[in-house]
Design a protein around this motif. Sequence first.
Motif, mmCIF file in Angstrom:
data_model
loop_
_atom_site.group_PDB
_atom_site.id
_atom_site.type_symbol
_atom_site.label_atom_id
_atom_site.label_comp_id
_atom_site.label_asym_id
_atom_site.label_seq_id
_atom_site.Cartn_x
_atom_site.Cartn_y
_atom_site.Cartn_z
ATOM 1 N N TYR A 176 33.399 26.485 47.958
ATOM 2 C CA TYR A 176 33.717 27.379 46.840
ATOM 3 C C TYR A 176 32.876 28.637 46.914
ATOM 4 C CZ TYR A 176 35.669 23.089 44.788
ATOM 5 O OH TYR A 176 36.383 21.939 44.564
ATOM 6 N N ALA A 177 33.497 29.776 46.679
ATOM 7 C CA ALA A 177 32.741 31.020 46.573
ATOM 8 C C ALA A 177 32.083 31.141 45.206
ATOM 9 C CB ALA A 177 33.656 32.216 46.829
ATOM 10 N N ARG A 178 32.666 30.461 44.198
ATOM 11 C CA ARG A 178 32.148 30.510 42.831
ATOM 12 C C ARG A 178 31.917 29.079 42.336
ATOM 13 N NH1 ARG A 178 37.007 34.748 42.014
ATOM 14 N NH2 ARG A 178 35.899 36.631 42.653
ATOM 15 N N PRO A 179 30.965 28.381 42.946
ATOM 16 C CA PRO A 179 30.772 26.961 42.608
ATOM 17 C C PRO A 179 30.350 26.725 41.178
ATOM 18 C CG PRO A 179 28.991 27.763 43.996
ATOM 19 C CD PRO A 179 30.026 28.836 43.993
ATOM 20 N N ALA A 224 47.665 32.243 53.122
ATOM 21 C CA ALA A 224 46.685 32.955 52.302
ATOM 22 C C ALA A 224 45.277 32.532 52.706
ATOM 23 C CB ALA A 224 46.919 32.670 50.819
ATOM 24 N N TRP A 225 44.356 33.499 52.715
ATOM 25 C CA TRP A 225 42.996 33.205 53.162
ATOM 26 C C TRP A 225 41.988 33.851 52.237
ATOM 27 C CZ3 TRP A 225 44.532 30.955 57.863
ATOM 28 C CH2 TRP A 225 43.578 30.123 58.460
ATOM 29 N N GLY A 226 40.995 33.079 51.827
ATOM 30 C CA GLY A 226 39.918 33.605 51.009
ATOM 31 C C GLY A 226 38.997 34.500 51.805
ATOM 32 N N THR A 227 38.596 35.620 51.228
ATOM 33 C CA THR A 227 37.709 36.540 51.932
ATOM 34 C C THR A 227 36.308 35.978 52.095
ATOM 35 O OG1 THR A 227 37.078 37.664 49.874
ATOM 36 C CG2 THR A 227 38.980 38.548 51.073
ATOM 37 N N GLN A 228 35.970 34.930 51.319
ATOM 38 C CA GLN A 228 34.644 34.317 51.401
ATOM 39 C C GLN A 228 34.711 32.904 51.989
ATOM 40 O OE1 GLN A 228 31.964 36.215 50.606
ATOM 41 N NE2 GLN A 228 33.474 37.823 50.238
ATOM 42 N N ASP A 229 35.745 32.635 52.788
ATOM 43 C CA ASP A 229 35.877 31.311 53.402
ATOM 44 C C ASP A 229 34.761 31.126 54.429
ATOM 45 O OD1 ASP A 229 36.662 28.966 54.748
ATOM 46 O OD2 ASP A 229 38.782 29.388 54.393
ATOM 47 N N GLY A 256 36.736 31.287 48.279
ATOM 48 C CA GLY A 256 36.219 30.511 49.385
ATOM 49 C C GLY A 256 37.301 29.662 50.035
ATOM 50 N N HIS A 257 36.856 28.600 50.706
ATOM 51 C CA HIS A 257 37.793 27.776 51.477
ATOM 52 C C HIS A 257 38.770 27.020 50.590
ATOM 53 C CE1 HIS A 257 39.349 25.551 54.821
ATOM 54 N NE2 HIS A 257 39.046 24.410 54.257
ATOM 55 N N VAL A 258 38.318 26.627 49.409
ATOM 56 C CA VAL A 258 39.191 25.950 48.448
ATOM 57 C C VAL A 258 39.400 26.915 47.285
ATOM 58 C CG1 VAL A 258 39.519 23.870 47.038
ATOM 59 C CG2 VAL A 258 38.262 23.723 49.200
ATOM 60 N N PRO A 259 40.389 27.816 47.395
ATOM 61 C CA PRO A 259 40.467 28.950 46.478
ATOM 62 C C PRO A 259 40.991 28.604 45.091
ATOM 63 C CG PRO A 259 42.320 29.001 47.984
ATOM 64 C CD PRO A 259 41.428 27.866 48.438
ATOM 65 N N MET A 260 41.570 27.413 44.933
ATOM 66 C CA MET A 260 42.156 27.059 43.635
ATOM 67 C C MET A 260 41.123 27.114 42.518
ATOM 68 S SD MET A 260 43.297 25.162 46.403
ATOM 69 C CE MET A 260 42.982 23.401 46.283
ATOM 70 N N ASN A 261 39.871 26.791 42.835
ATOM 71 C CA ASN A 261 38.805 26.828 41.846
ATOM 72 C C ASN A 261 38.304 28.248 41.610
ATOM 73 O OD1 ASN A 261 36.371 25.494 40.349
ATOM 74 N ND2 ASN A 261 35.406 26.792 41.883
ATOM 75 N N ASP A 262 38.292 29.063 42.666
ATOM 76 C CA ASP A 262 37.674 30.380 42.576
ATOM 77 C C ASP A 262 38.522 31.381 41.802
ATOM 78 O OD1 ASP A 262 35.355 29.676 44.009
ATOM 79 O OD2 ASP A 262 36.392 29.946 45.914
ATOM 80 N N ASP A 263 39.845 31.310 41.958
ATOM 81 C CA ASP A 263 40.730 32.237 41.241
ATOM 82 C C ASP A 263 42.059 31.529 40.972
ATOM 83 O OD1 ASP A 263 42.197 34.352 40.205
ATOM 84 O OD2 ASP A 263 41.345 35.829 41.593
ATOM 85 N N PRO A 264 42.102 30.654 39.966
ATOM 86 C CA PRO A 264 43.318 29.870 39.716
ATOM 87 C C PRO A 264 44.554 30.713 39.473
ATOM 88 C CG PRO A 264 41.467 28.979 38.470
ATOM 89 C CD PRO A 264 41.012 30.275 39.047
#
Length: 276
Positions: A176-179, A224-229, A256-264
Motif C-alpha cells: 500500500y502507498a497509503r497504509p 492499470a498500474w499504481g505509480t507507487q507500486d 501502490g501494488h494493491v490500489p483498491m485501498n489507496d484510491d477506492p
Amino acid sequence: MSATVSFKVPTPHGPRTVTLSYARVGSGEPLLLLHGIGHHRQAWDPVVHLLAAERDVIAVDLPGFGDSPALPDGLRHDLPTMNAALGALCEAVGIERPHVAGNSLGGLLALELGREKLVRSVTALSPAGFWSQAERRYAFGVLQAMRAIARRTPLPLVERLSRSAAGRTVLTSTIYARPGRRPPEAVVAETLALAQATGFEETLRAGIDVLFTDDVSGIPVTVAWGTQDRLLVRRQGVRAKQIIPHARLVRLPGCGHVPMNDDPALVARVILDGSR
C-alpha cells in the motif's frame, strides 16, 4: 454474503472436487474479482460497495488463500488449472462470461481468462507476468520475506502494531502507498491470511516460468498500474501495452501494488469504465 461452492475439475487422475469461498453482492452484469498471492477476497472491500451499485459482484478466495482450501492432490496451482477452476466456479454460481477484475496474481488470471474468451472484459491492476527475470526474482524474494515475517510475528504484536498508522506502515507499506488508511482489523486479518495461506508456496512455484506473451483479442482490456507500486514496478505496464496493443493503459497516481485501498473511487471508476 459469504458462501462456499464445490465443483468438479478434471485431472489426469480423474475428476477432483474443488471448494472455493466467495462473497456476492449487488445487481447488474456479473463482475468477478480476483485477489493477489497471499491476500484474500477482503482486499476488494474498499471498492465492493462502489462496484455493487452497477454490478453483480462475486469476490472469490483463490484456492489455498483466505477461506478456500488448497487444490486437492492431482491439481497444480498453475494457469491451466486455475482457468478450469474459475470457469467451473462461474458455472456453479450461475454466471456466464462475467466481467473480471484482478490484482497482481489475480490480474494475470483475469488476462488468462480473457485470452481463453471465458469473460466479456478484463481489468488487470498491476498484473503479474510482465516482468523481466530480475524483476520476477525481486518480487518473489519480497513476497517470501513478507510471508516469513507474517508467520513469525506473534498475533499480539500484529494487533498492537495495527492500532497506529506507523504500525500499519511497518506491516503493509510494501503493498500500500497509503497504509495508514487501512483499518486496523483489516491489517490483522490480511497478515493472518498471508501467514496461513496453504497455497502460497505451490502458487509461487508455479509462477517461476510464467510470462504473459499473448495478445488478448476480441474483448475490452484495461491494464492499470499504481505509480507507487513497490512490488511490480510500473514499467511492466508499458510491456503489457506492447503485448496487448489495444489495451487501455491507465496510470493510478499515488497508488501502490494493491490500489483498491489507496484510491477506492479511482479504482472503482477504472473497473466500471473498463466493463462498460
